[in-house]
Write a protein that holds these residues in place. Structure first.
Motif, short mmCIF file in Angstrom:
data_model
loop_
_atom_site.label_atom_id
_atom_site.label_comp_id
_atom_site.label_asym_id
_atom_site.label_seq_id
_atom_site.Cartn_x
_atom_site.Cartn_y
_atom_site.Cartn_z
N UNK A 90 0.81 -1.21 0.00
CA UNK A 90 0.00 0.00 0.00
C UNK A 90 0.85 1.27 0.00
N UNK A 93 1.99 1.99 -3.51
CA UNK A 93 0.94 2.57 -4.35
C UNK A 93 0.64 4.01 -3.93
N UNK A 103 -10.58 5.36 -1.39
CA UNK A 103 -10.52 4.17 -0.55
C UNK A 103 -9.08 3.85 -0.15
N UNK A 104 -8.81 3.52 1.10
CA UNK A 104 -7.49 3.15 1.60
C UNK A 104 -6.45 4.25 1.38
N UNK A 110 -6.85 3.06 -8.98
CA UNK A 110 -5.72 2.21 -8.64
C UNK A 110 -6.17 0.99 -7.82
N UNK A 111 -7.06 1.26 -6.86
CA UNK A 111 -7.56 0.15 -6.05
C UNK A 111 -8.30 -0.85 -6.94
N UNK B 26 3.02 0.97 -11.14
CA UNK B 26 2.70 2.05 -10.20
C UNK B 26 1.23 2.43 -10.24
N UNK B 27 0.49 2.03 -11.29
CA UNK B 27 -0.94 2.34 -11.33
C UNK B 27 -1.79 1.24 -10.70
N UNK B 28 -1.14 0.29 -10.02
CA UNK B 28 -1.89 -0.73 -9.29
C UNK B 28 -2.14 -2.00 -10.07
N UNK B 59 -2.84 -5.26 1.47
CA UNK B 59 -2.97 -4.13 0.57
C UNK B 59 -4.43 -3.86 0.23
N UNK B 67 -13.10 -4.23 0.16
CA UNK B 67 -12.31 -4.48 -1.05
C UNK B 67 -12.00 -5.95 -1.21
#
Lengths: 152, 159
Positions: A90, A93, A103-104, A110-111, B26-28, B59, B67
């Motif tokens: 996390x 990111x 969120x987060x 991205x999430x 980097x964009x997940x 994460x 999530x």
């Protein structure tokens, strides 16, 4: 990243003036990778047709013999290095996509990328050849250049 | 992590999933690389059904977070959608049986493995329930965490 076979990183300039990076491997049999990535791009293609985008990244692989092959360069960091440098995923990111109201503490896109996991918005092709796909190359190198940092 | 790769690597029985083979943009977006072990082959003993390490669950905000629930929903949906294409996938694997790829030693076993992992005989709801079980099993795979740690040490000493 360390590797016993010492792959070579090559950069080519495309027709449109962009740069296409790839990894030339000697000593590794990349045929199986090639097969699996074809399966992955087929699955990705079918699911996108059904409106389910899992954000997969079917990167290109081309085997030229049992011992030689080329692999598209993907700008990303291995999880082991992320954990080593940032402690957890996390905070890595958050470094690139912080958004206190999301969120987060991350930006929602991205999430969502992370949950669905992975991929490009390109039409995936089952063809092993990545020559003559200059439109795609342009898009891809754009992303590579935008991302900037190569952490491998 | 991530739903897409969890399902696909499970169906093809991709092995050798350690933290050097998993990448993050980097964009997940999450990426698996290096598919040298497929169809149930794995250099390490007792592999989990697929890779879901505590770092990834963390994460997502932990097992209790919304999530994580959403991730499980994506997984089940993806699993059921991919199952509808199982015949095409099996034909594609069948085409490769004579290729002498390193993971295709016994062709029939490979086909059977993919068939088994797709659970062709189950209905959508049962398959979703089964995949939930697999997610829980992977998330709590203690042995995989031990081998991960060993792998990290090995990388540390030998590179």
């Amino acid at each position: 990243m360390t590797s016993t076979t010492v792959p070579m990183k090559l950069a080519f300039r495309t027709d449109s003036g962009d740069i296409y990076r790839l990894l030339f491997k000697y000593g590794d049999d990349v045929r199986q990778d090639m097969f699996f990535l074809h399966m992955l791009s087929y699955i990705d293609y079918q699911l996108r047709k059904e409106n389910l985008d899992l954000r997969l990244t079917p990167y290109r692989v081309l085997a030229v013999s049992r011992k030689h092959g080329m692999v598209e360069w993907v700008t990303a960091a291995p999880i082991s290095k992320i954990i080593q440098d940032h402690g957890n995923i996390r905070s890595f990111l958050a470094l690139h996509n912080a958004n206190p109201s999301g969120p987060l503490g991350l930006s929602p896109v991205v999430v969502d990328n992370f949950l669905r996991s992975c991929g490009t918005q390109l039409p995936p092709s089952v063809s092993p050849s990545f020559v003559c796909q200059s439109r795609w190359l342009t898009w891809n190198s754009g992303v590579v250049l935008r991302c900037g940092v190569v952490l491998m | 992590m991530l739903a897409g790769y969890c399902v696909v690597t499970y169906i093809f029985g991709v092995g050798d999933r350690h933290h050097d083979n998993l990448m993050l943009k980097s964009d997940g977006k999450f990426i698996h690389i290096d598919f040298g072990f497929c169809f149930g082959c794995d250099p390490k003993p007792f592999p989990p059904p697929f890779k879901l390490s505590p770092y990834m669950v963390d994460a997502m905000g932990g097992m209790a977070s919304e999530h994580y629930t959403k991730f499980k929903e994506y997984c089940c949906e993806a699993y059921n959608r991919i199952r509808t294409h199982v015949n095409t996938l099996l034909s594609l694997v069948a085409l490769m049986l004579d290729s002498q790829l390193q993971s295709i030693v016994d062709g029939e076993k490979c086909i059977k493995k993919v068939q088994e992992n797709c659970c062709v005989e189950l209905g959508d709801e049962e398959a979703a329930r089964l995949f939930m079980l697999l997610i829980n099993k992977s998330a709590s795979a203690l042995f995989a965490q031990v081998t991960d740690r060993l792998h990290d040490w090995k990388q540390y000493w030998f590179h």
